[in-house]
Motif scaffolding. Structure first.
Motif, PDB file in Angstrom:
ATOM      1  N   TYR A  92       0.836  -1.210   0.000  1.00  0.00           N
ATOM      2  CA  TYR A  92       0.000   0.000   0.000  1.00  0.00           C
ATOM      3  C   TYR A  92       0.864   1.250   0.000  1.00  0.00           C
ATOM      4  O   TYR A  92       2.030   1.234   0.400  1.00  0.00           O
ATOM      5  CB  TYR A  92      -0.918   0.035   1.254  1.00  0.00           C
ATOM      6  N   ILE A  94      -0.034   5.796   0.473  1.00  0.00           N
ATOM      7  CA  ILE A  94      -0.978   6.915   0.550  1.00  0.00           C
ATOM      8  C   ILE A  94      -0.248   8.164   0.054  1.00  0.00           C
ATOM      9  O   ILE A  94       0.933   8.365   0.380  1.00  0.00           O
ATOM     10  CB  ILE A  94      -1.445   7.141   2.017  1.00  0.00           C
ATOM     11  N   ASN A 100      -1.102  10.451   7.882  1.00  0.00           N
ATOM     12  CA  ASN A 100      -1.441  10.636   9.303  1.00  0.00           C
ATOM     13  C   ASN A 100      -2.888  11.054   9.559  1.00  0.00           C
ATOM     14  O   ASN A 100      -3.185  11.771  10.498  1.00  0.00           O
ATOM     15  CB  ASN A 100      -0.471  11.638   9.970  1.00  0.00           C
ATOM     16  N   GLY A 102      -5.140   8.364   9.337  1.00  0.00           N
ATOM     17  CA  GLY A 102      -5.735   7.060   9.610  1.00  0.00           C
ATOM     18  C   GLY A 102      -6.199   6.324   8.365  1.00  0.00           C
ATOM     19  O   GLY A 102      -6.848   5.271   8.463  1.00  0.00           O
ATOM     20  N   SER A 105      -4.432   2.798   7.783  1.00  0.00           N
ATOM     21  CA  SER A 105      -4.893   1.817   8.782  1.00  0.00           C
ATOM     22  C   SER A 105      -6.302   1.329   8.437  1.00  0.00           C
ATOM     23  O   SER A 105      -6.582   0.126   8.518  1.00  0.00           O
ATOM     24  CB  SER A 105      -4.899   2.438  10.187  1.00  0.00           C
ATOM     25  N   ASN A 132      11.176   2.757   8.125  1.00  0.00           N
ATOM     26  CA  ASN A 132       9.787   3.137   7.864  1.00  0.00           C
ATOM     27  C   ASN A 132       8.893   2.879   9.081  1.00  0.00           C
ATOM     28  O   ASN A 132       8.058   1.978   9.091  1.00  0.00           O
ATOM     29  CB  ASN A 132       9.286   2.358   6.639  1.00  0.00           C
ATOM     30  N   ARG A 137       3.917   1.051  12.296  1.00  0.00           N
ATOM     31  CA  ARG A 137       2.837   1.461  13.210  1.00  0.00           C
ATOM     32  C   ARG A 137       1.471   1.083  12.626  1.00  0.00           C
ATOM     33  O   ARG A 137       0.594   0.595  13.333  1.00  0.00           O
ATOM     34  CB  ARG A 137       2.939   2.973  13.439  1.00  0.00           C
ATOM     35  N   LYS A 141      -1.134  -1.343  14.467  1.00  0.00           N
ATOM     36  CA  LYS A 141      -2.498  -0.882  14.800  1.00  0.00           C
ATOM     37  C   LYS A 141      -3.542  -1.834  14.230  1.00  0.00           C
ATOM     38  O   LYS A 141      -4.638  -1.957  14.762  1.00  0.00           O
ATOM     39  CB  LYS A 141      -2.753   0.521  14.213  1.00  0.00           C
TER      40      LYS A 141
HETATM   41  C1  LIG Z   1       3.178   4.281   5.566  1.00  0.00           C
HETATM   42  C2  LIG Z   1       1.939   4.992   5.044  1.00  0.00           C
HETATM   43  C3  LIG Z   1       1.161   4.055   4.135  1.00  0.00           C
HETATM   44  C4  LIG Z   1       1.070   5.403   6.233  1.00  0.00           C
HETATM   45  O1  LIG Z   1      -0.150   5.948   5.748  1.00  0.00           O
HETATM   46  P1  LIG Z   1      -1.075   6.842   6.691  1.00  0.00           P
HETATM   47  O2  LIG Z   1      -2.409   6.948   6.044  1.00  0.00           O
HETATM   48  O3  LIG Z   1      -0.363   8.080   7.035  1.00  0.00           O
HETATM   49  O4  LIG Z   1      -1.185   5.898   7.987  1.00  0.00           O
HETATM   50  P2  LIG Z   1      -2.105   6.102   9.276  1.00  0.00           P
HETATM   51  O5  LIG Z   1      -2.496   7.547   9.378  1.00  0.00           O
HETATM   52  O6  LIG Z   1      -3.184   5.086   9.232  1.00  0.00           O
HETATM   53  O7  LIG Z   1      -1.111   5.704  10.463  1.00  0.00           O
HETATM   54  C5  LIG Z   1       0.187   6.240  10.533  1.00  0.00           C
HETATM   55  C6  LIG Z   1       0.736   6.003  11.923  1.00  0.00           C
HETATM   56  O8  LIG Z   1       2.158   6.133  11.885  1.00  0.00           O
HETATM   57  C7  LIG Z   1       2.557   7.104  12.820  1.00  0.00           C
HETATM   58  N1  LIG Z   1       3.752   7.737  12.300  1.00  0.00           N
HETATM   59  C8  LIG Z   1       3.878   8.566  11.246  1.00  0.00           C
HETATM   60  N2  LIG Z   1       5.147   8.929  11.082  1.00  0.00           N
HETATM   61  C9  LIG Z   1       5.850   8.293  12.059  1.00  0.00           C
HETATM   62  C10 LIG Z   1       7.223   8.285  12.421  1.00  0.00           C
HETATM   63  N3  LIG Z   1       8.136   8.969  11.735  1.00  0.00           N
HETATM   64  N4  LIG Z   1       7.593   7.516  13.467  1.00  0.00           N
HETATM   65  C11 LIG Z   1       6.685   6.802  14.161  1.00  0.00           C
HETATM   66  N5  LIG Z   1       5.365   6.794  13.871  1.00  0.00           N
HETATM   67  C12 LIG Z   1       4.965   7.536  12.821  1.00  0.00           C
HETATM   68  C13 LIG Z   1       1.380   8.025  12.922  1.00  0.00           C
HETATM   69  O9  LIG Z   1       1.432   8.799  14.105  1.00  0.00           O
HETATM   70  C14 LIG Z   1       0.232   7.015  12.925  1.00  0.00           C
HETATM   71  O10 LIG Z   1       0.128   6.338  14.160  1.00  0.00           O
HETATM   72  P3  LIG Z   1      -0.986   6.779  15.272  1.00  0.00           P
HETATM   73  O11 LIG Z   1      -2.318   6.598  14.642  1.00  0.00           O
HETATM   74  O12 LIG Z   1      -0.719   5.855  16.406  1.00  0.00           O
HETATM   75  O13 LIG Z   1      -0.711   8.226  15.601  1.00  0.00           O
HETATM   76  C15 LIG Z   1       2.323   6.272   4.251  1.00  0.00           C
HETATM   77  O14 LIG Z   1       3.194   7.039   5.054  1.00  0.00           O
HETATM   78  C16 LIG Z   1       3.017   5.961   2.937  1.00  0.00           C
HETATM   79  O15 LIG Z   1       2.366   5.791   1.921  1.00  0.00           O
HETATM   80  N6  LIG Z   1       4.359   5.861   2.959  1.00  0.00           N
HETATM   81  C17 LIG Z   1       5.153   5.566   1.765  1.00  0.00           C
HETATM   82  C18 LIG Z   1       4.854   4.161   1.190  1.00  0.00           C
HETATM   83  C19 LIG Z   1       4.977   3.057   2.234  1.00  0.00           C
HETATM   84  O16 LIG Z   1       5.721   3.159   3.179  1.00  0.00           O
HETATM   85  N7  LIG Z   1       4.203   1.967   2.030  1.00  0.00           N
HETATM   86  C20 LIG Z   1       4.253   0.812   2.903  1.00  0.00           C
HETATM   87  C21 LIG Z   1       5.421  -0.052   2.564  1.00  0.00           C
HETATM   88  S1  LIG Z   1       5.596  -1.414   3.705  1.00  0.00           S
END
Ligand SMILES: CC(C)(COP(=O)(O)OP(=O)(O)OC[C@H]1O[C@@H](n2cnc3c(N)ncnc32)[C@H](O)[C@@H]1OP(=O)(O)O)[C@@H](O)C(=O)NCCC(=O)NCCS
Length: 174
Positions: A92, A94, A100, A102, A105, A132, A137, A141
């Motif tokens: 996945y 986003i 951030n 949700g 998740s 990452n 996280r 979750k």
């Molecule tokens: C990873 C990714 C999918 C997260 O998407 P998102 O919609 O922001 O995720 P969510 O909002 O559901 O949750 C993110 C959680 O990570 C936490 N988080 C964000 N940055 C963080 C960091 N640097 N360190 C620790 N936690 C972090 C947020 O606080 C949140 O946790 P919480 O709900 O307990 O506060 C997005 O950042 C992304 O697309 N990244 C690039 C591609 C990728 O990494 N894909 C997955 C490959 S395995």
């Protein structure tokens, strides 16, 4: 096949998604967390090739994620083969402006439920690169368990990195 929960909708891709997909995906902060098959730069042509592939091969397991009606990311299940045929790899991303909130998740929970109840999967897994924490996280979750660390398994940006492996089991077998 469409899956809807609150403000999140997982729906099949359409060719008209290509412009938006290329715009979202053309981001080093996204590609550095994914396999090298996800290119950088990410062009309109890459988006068309990906969408065509989804429509031909994976129409029921690769989804566009919509948030309030807007395409904000992708999510997929890639079933494994042979003796791993009851397992699938989840993937996945986003778009950065929507991080951030949700969304990942929620989408992970939806596709996991779909994988277990509609596809008959018993295990859904993935590997996250050590740098990452946001994705780790998300998986925690959503009930995924950290099963181990594959030391220096990843070669990305000309360096070796650890891969953190996560999985969730179908509650039927727990
Ligand atoms: C990873 C990714 C999918 C997260 O998407 P998102 O919609 O922001 O995720 P969510 O909002 O559901 O949750 C993110 C959680 O990570 C936490 N988080 C964000 N940055 C963080 C960091 N640097 N360190 C620790 N936690 C972090 C947020 O606080 C949140 O946790 P919480 O709900 O307990 O506060 C997005 O950042 C992304 O697309 N990244 C690039 C591609 C990728 O990494 N894909 C997955 C490959 S395995």
């Amino acid at each position: 096949m469409e899956l809807v929960s609150g403000e999140i909708r997982l729906r099949p891709f359409r060719l008209s998604d290509a412009d938006k997909l290329a715009e979202m995906a053309n981001n080093k902060k996204i590609s550095r967390n994914l396999r090298d098959g996800f290119p950088h730069p990410y062009t309109h042509e890459d988006a068309i090739t990906f969408i065509r592939h989804c429509l031909e091969m994976h129409h029921d397991t690769f989804f566009a994620i919509e948030f309030r009606g807007e395409h904000v990311g992708n999510i997929s299940l890639s079933p494994c083969g042979d003796v791993y045929r009851k397992s699938a790899e989840i993937g996945y991303f986003i778009a950065e402006p929507f991080w951030n909130k949700g969304i990942a998740s929620a989408a992970v929970n939806m596709i996991v439920q779909f994988g277990f109840t509609s596809l008959g999967l018993m295990r859904i897994q993935t590997g996250v690169y050590e740098y990452n924490p946001a994705s780790q996280r998300v998986l925690e979750k959503c009930g995924f368990v950290k099963e181990g660390v594959f030391k220096k398994a990843i070669y990305k940006e000309r360096k070796l990195w650890d891969e953190v492996r996560y999985a969730i089991l179908n509650p039927e077998i727990q």
